[in-house]
Design a protein around this motif. Structure first.
Motif, PDB file in Angstrom:
ATOM      1  N   VAL A   1       3.978   9.292   0.151  1.00  0.00           N
ATOM      2  CA  VAL A   1       4.376   9.059  -1.239  1.00  0.00           C
ATOM      3  C   VAL A   1       3.741  10.153  -2.101  1.00  0.00           C
ATOM      4  CG1 VAL A   1       4.216   7.451  -3.182  1.00  0.00           C
ATOM      5  CG2 VAL A   1       4.546   6.570  -0.867  1.00  0.00           C
ATOM      6  N   ALA A   2       4.489  10.674  -3.040  1.00  0.00           N
ATOM      7  CA  ALA A   2       3.950  11.714  -3.927  1.00  0.00           C
ATOM      8  C   ALA A   2       2.907  11.088  -4.850  1.00  0.00           C
ATOM      9  CB  ALA A   2       5.075  12.348  -4.727  1.00  0.00           C
ATOM     10  N   ILE A   3       1.633  11.353  -4.564  1.00  0.00           N
ATOM     11  CA  ILE A   3       0.532  10.833  -5.374  1.00  0.00           C
ATOM     12  C   ILE A   3      -0.400  11.984  -5.734  1.00  0.00           C
ATOM     13  CG2 ILE A   3      -1.507   9.345  -5.439  1.00  0.00           C
ATOM     14  CD1 ILE A   3      -0.119   7.468  -3.492  1.00  0.00           C
ATOM     15  N   SER A   4      -0.680  12.088  -7.011  1.00  0.00           N
ATOM     16  CA  SER A   4      -1.690  13.030  -7.489  1.00  0.00           C
ATOM     17  C   SER A   4      -2.791  12.200  -8.139  1.00  0.00           C
ATOM     18  CB  SER A   4      -1.085  13.993  -8.504  1.00  0.00           C
ATOM     19  OG  SER A   4      -2.100  14.786  -9.094  1.00  0.00           O
ATOM     20  N   PHE A   5      -4.021  12.437  -7.759  1.00  0.00           N
ATOM     21  CA  PHE A   5      -5.166  11.706  -8.302  1.00  0.00           C
ATOM     22  C   PHE A   5      -6.275  12.717  -8.552  1.00  0.00           C
ATOM     23  CE2 PHE A   5      -8.865   8.765  -7.574  1.00  0.00           C
ATOM     24  CZ  PHE A   5      -8.654   7.965  -8.681  1.00  0.00           C
TER      25      PHE A   5
ATOM     26  N   ILE B   1       0.853  -1.188   0.000  1.00  0.00           N
ATOM     27  CA  ILE B   1       0.000   0.000   0.000  1.00  0.00           C
ATOM     28  C   ILE B   1       0.888   1.237   0.000  1.00  0.00           C
ATOM     29  CG2 ILE B   1      -1.777   1.296   1.242  1.00  0.00           C
ATOM     30  CD1 ILE B   1      -2.493  -1.419   2.639  1.00  0.00           C
ATOM     31  N   SER B   2       0.663   2.102  -0.962  1.00  0.00           N
ATOM     32  CA  SER B   2       1.349   3.393  -1.020  1.00  0.00           C
ATOM     33  C   SER B   2       0.289   4.478  -0.897  1.00  0.00           C
ATOM     34  CB  SER B   2       2.090   3.555  -2.350  1.00  0.00           C
ATOM     35  OG  SER B   2       3.075   2.568  -2.489  1.00  0.00           O
ATOM     36  N   THR B   3       0.554   5.460  -0.055  1.00  0.00           N
ATOM     37  CA  THR B   3      -0.397   6.539   0.144  1.00  0.00           C
ATOM     38  C   THR B   3       0.332   7.868   0.293  1.00  0.00           C
ATOM     39  OG1 THR B   3      -2.215   7.361   1.530  1.00  0.00           O
ATOM     40  CG2 THR B   3      -0.481   6.129   2.639  1.00  0.00           C
ATOM     41  N   ASN B   4      -0.366   8.936  -0.031  1.00  0.00           N
ATOM     42  CA  ASN B   4       0.218  10.258   0.173  1.00  0.00           C
ATOM     43  C   ASN B   4      -0.041  10.778   1.585  1.00  0.00           C
ATOM     44  OD1 ASN B   4      -2.498  10.744  -0.187  1.00  0.00           O
ATOM     45  ND2 ASN B   4      -2.254  12.244  -1.833  1.00  0.00           N
ATOM     46  N   VAL B   5      -0.720   9.994   2.390  1.00  0.00           N
ATOM     47  CA  VAL B   5      -0.989  10.349   3.781  1.00  0.00           C
ATOM     48  C   VAL B   5       0.289  10.143   4.604  1.00  0.00           C
ATOM     49  CG1 VAL B   5      -2.339   9.756   5.839  1.00  0.00           C
ATOM     50  CG2 VAL B   5      -3.424   9.719   3.585  1.00  0.00           C
TER      51      VAL B   5
END
Length: 112
Positions: free
Chosen positions: A47-51, A6-10
């Motif tokens: 983690v750098a995530i843009s959605f 699991i990767s999250t930007n949190v």
């Protein structure tokens, strides 16, 4: 042996990640039908995530298993993982993506 990544930007600093590891392990073990001792869980935060063109809480998960994956199992895994992400990390169900892969199916098709 199932593995869940699991990767999250949190940001996970200060959060009870032990309960996330425990909940994911239990759910995956029960749904796939493998002993908990064989379930691996990897959790990466910040983690750098843009959605949807923004950086609100989001997550990507990958579930890999050697067997035990059916369409019904996939649905259950996605639902239960979504529940954990929502309750523990405040990631809405509409802001996570799950990839489910059964390695035995890849082997089966490779032999054809």
């Amino acid at each position: 042996m199932p593995c869940v990544q699991i990767s999250t930007n949190v940001c996970l600093d200060g959060l009870d990640t032990d309960s996330i590891f425990s909940d994911v392990t239990t759910v995956v073990s029960q749904i796939i039908g493998r002993p908990q001792k064989f379930v691996m869980v990897i959790l990466k935060g910040s983690v750098a995530i843009s959605f949807e063109r923004n950086k609100e809480p989001a997550a990507f998960a990958e579930i890999i298993s050697m067997g035990g994956i059916t369409s019904e199992v996939k649905k259950k895994l996605i639902y239960e993982l979504g529940t954990i992400l929502l309750e523990k990390l405040s990631v809405p169900r509409t802001r996570f993506f799950v990839k489910v892969f059964d390695t035995t199916m890849a082997t089966k098709y490779a032999k054809l």
